[in-house]
Motif scaffolding. Structure first.
Motif, PDB file in Angstrom:
ATOM      1  N   ARG A 186      75.977  16.176  86.873  1.00 52.18           N
ATOM      2  CA  ARG A 186      74.915  15.884  85.859  1.00 52.18           C
ATOM      3  C   ARG A 186      75.212  14.319  85.230  1.00 52.18           C
ATOM      4  N   TRP A 187      76.337  13.920  85.303  1.00 55.46           N
ATOM      5  CA  TRP A 187      76.697  12.462  84.702  1.00 55.46           C
ATOM      6  C   TRP A 187      76.075  11.571  85.736  1.00 55.46           C
ATOM      7  N   ALA A 188      76.035  11.852  87.207  1.00 52.38           N
ATOM      8  CA  ALA A 188      75.527  10.955  87.938  1.00 52.38           C
ATOM      9  C   ALA A 188      73.922  11.089  87.814  1.00 52.38           C
ATOM     10  N   SER A 189      73.615  12.282  87.918  1.00 55.18           N
ATOM     11  CA  SER A 189      72.210  12.374  87.512  1.00 55.18           C
ATOM     12  C   SER A 189      71.437  11.609  86.569  1.00 55.18           C
ATOM     13  N   TYR A 197      71.391  14.889  92.811  1.00 54.19           N
ATOM     14  CA  TYR A 197      72.564  15.309  92.188  1.00 54.19           C
ATOM     15  C   TYR A 197      72.110  16.621  91.258  1.00 54.19           C
ATOM     16  N   GLU A 198      70.983  16.698  90.726  1.00 52.55           N
ATOM     17  CA  GLU A 198      70.436  18.117  90.229  1.00 52.55           C
ATOM     18  C   GLU A 198      70.321  19.076  91.377  1.00 52.55           C
ATOM     19  N   ALA A 199      69.879  18.468  92.486  1.00 49.03           N
ATOM     20  CA  ALA A 199      69.687  19.514  93.595  1.00 49.03           C
ATOM     21  C   ALA A 199      71.116  20.039  94.085  1.00 49.03           C
ATOM     22  N   ALA A 200      72.202  19.118  94.048  1.00 55.39           N
ATOM     23  CA  ALA A 200      73.491  19.512  94.363  1.00 55.39           C
ATOM     24  C   ALA A 200      73.949  20.590  93.376  1.00 55.39           C
ATOM     25  N   ILE A 201      73.573  20.422  92.022  1.00 53.15           N
ATOM     26  CA  ILE A 201      73.946  21.517  90.992  1.00 53.15           C
ATOM     27  C   ILE A 201      73.417  22.902  91.329  1.00 53.15           C
ATOM     28  N   GLU A 215      76.252  21.414  79.471  1.00 56.78           N
ATOM     29  CA  GLU A 215      74.388  21.251  79.136  1.00 56.78           C
ATOM     30  C   GLU A 215      74.225  20.661  77.586  1.00 56.78           C
ATOM     31  N   LEU A 216      75.335  20.915  76.702  1.00 57.38           N
ATOM     32  CA  LEU A 216      75.209  20.269  75.303  1.00 57.38           C
ATOM     33  C   LEU A 216      75.532  18.974  75.288  1.00 57.38           C
ATOM     34  N   LEU A 217      76.593  18.451  76.174  1.00 50.32           N
ATOM     35  CA  LEU A 217      76.925  16.911  76.168  1.00 50.32           C
ATOM     36  C   LEU A 217      76.048  16.074  76.938  1.00 50.32           C
ATOM     37  N   PHE A 218      75.584  16.799  78.027  1.00 54.53           N
ATOM     38  CA  PHE A 218      74.717  16.128  79.085  1.00 54.53           C
ATOM     39  C   PHE A 218      73.641  16.819  79.439  1.00 54.53           C
ATOM     40  N   PRO A 219      72.772  17.110  78.721  1.00 58.29           N
ATOM     41  CA  PRO A 219      71.433  17.733  79.136  1.00 58.29           C
ATOM     42  C   PRO A 219      70.636  17.324  80.150  1.00 58.29           C
ATOM     43  N   ALA A 220      69.975  18.195  81.118  1.00 49.66           N
ATOM     44  CA  ALA A 220      69.426  17.238  82.091  1.00 49.66           C
ATOM     45  C   ALA A 220      68.298  16.428  81.443  1.00 49.66           C
ATOM     46  N   SER A 221      68.168  15.259  82.112  1.00 53.78           N
ATOM     47  CA  SER A 221      67.151  14.389  81.605  1.00 53.78           C
ATOM     48  C   SER A 221      65.722  14.644  82.140  1.00 53.78           C
TER      49      SER A 221
END
Length: 221
Positions: A186-189, A197-201, A215-221
């Protein structure tokens, strides 16, 4: 402090072996061996360094901060100028050069008995440095050495095993847990703005990102 009968040792080596063999037996033994170590250890003093601090008193302790350097445009170098960014960048790029191969492998971590876990942990530290560097306008996310070593190569190498953990050929006690890589993906995304990277998740089997603190610290952009 309670005093105990201090055993007699002929050398520091014999004492170290005693500590290794017996210190787990009881707190009393640990304290007794510690007192013996103090008794036969060489005595050190701040005056042994040989360098006298600016105060002129050899008893004063001096610590040199790495972030302030002489001004190259002044004959006497004063006042010192701040160079935080250079220190951080040099330290991190050296770490990348020592710890990441051009294909993204981290050989020092792969030699461990929990190779996947330590690879993720080491990479998390590099991600943290890259994030801190952003605040002083240093881009470590996209840094790449002349040999092709980079943080991005390291995360891409790990991402290959998210949906195919059976392909991980290095020792990993307890088994490979792809979900441990989720925060970094998520950080890389968010840092690279790339969809893989989202695909890998989404390939992490049996894992629901909605249940994770990330999800609270780094929500999907």
């Amino acid at each position: 402090m309670t005093q105990f009968d201090t055993p007699s040792f002929t050398s520091i080596n014999s004492l170290e072996k005693a500590v290794e063999d017996e210190s787990r037996s009881s707190p009393r033994t640990c304290v007794r061996n510690s007192q013996a170590f103090i008794a036969i250890s060489p005595k050190f003093s701040v005056t042994d360094g040989g360098v006298v601090p600016p105060s002129g008193d050899p008893h004063d302790y001096m610590s040199v901060g790495p972030y302030w350097w002489p001004d190259p445009n002044k004959d006497d170098g004063l006042p010192y100028i701040r160079r935080d960014a250079r220190v951080l960048q040099e330290a991190t790029t050296k770490r990348i050069a020592r710890q990441i191969e051009p294909d993204g492998r981290q050989p020092h971590e792969l030699a461990r008995t929990k190779s996947f876990s330590y690879s993720v942990m080491n990479l998390r530290g590099m991600f943290t440095l890259a994030s801190l560097a952003e605040r002083i306008d240093v881009d470590l996310w996209n840094y790449e050495s002349e040999e092709g070593r980079s943080i991005r190569k390291a995360i891409d190498y790990r991402a290959r095993f998210v949906g195919n953990q059976g392909a991980w050929q290095h020792e990993q006690i307890g088994g490979v847990k792809p979900s441990s890589l989720y925060p970094l993906l998520r950080w890389a995304s968010r840092s690279y703005k790339e969809p893989q990277y989202e695909a890998a998740i989404r390939e992490i089997e049996g894992f629901d990102p909605a249940d994770a603190r990330t999800e609270l610290l780094f929500p999907a952009s």
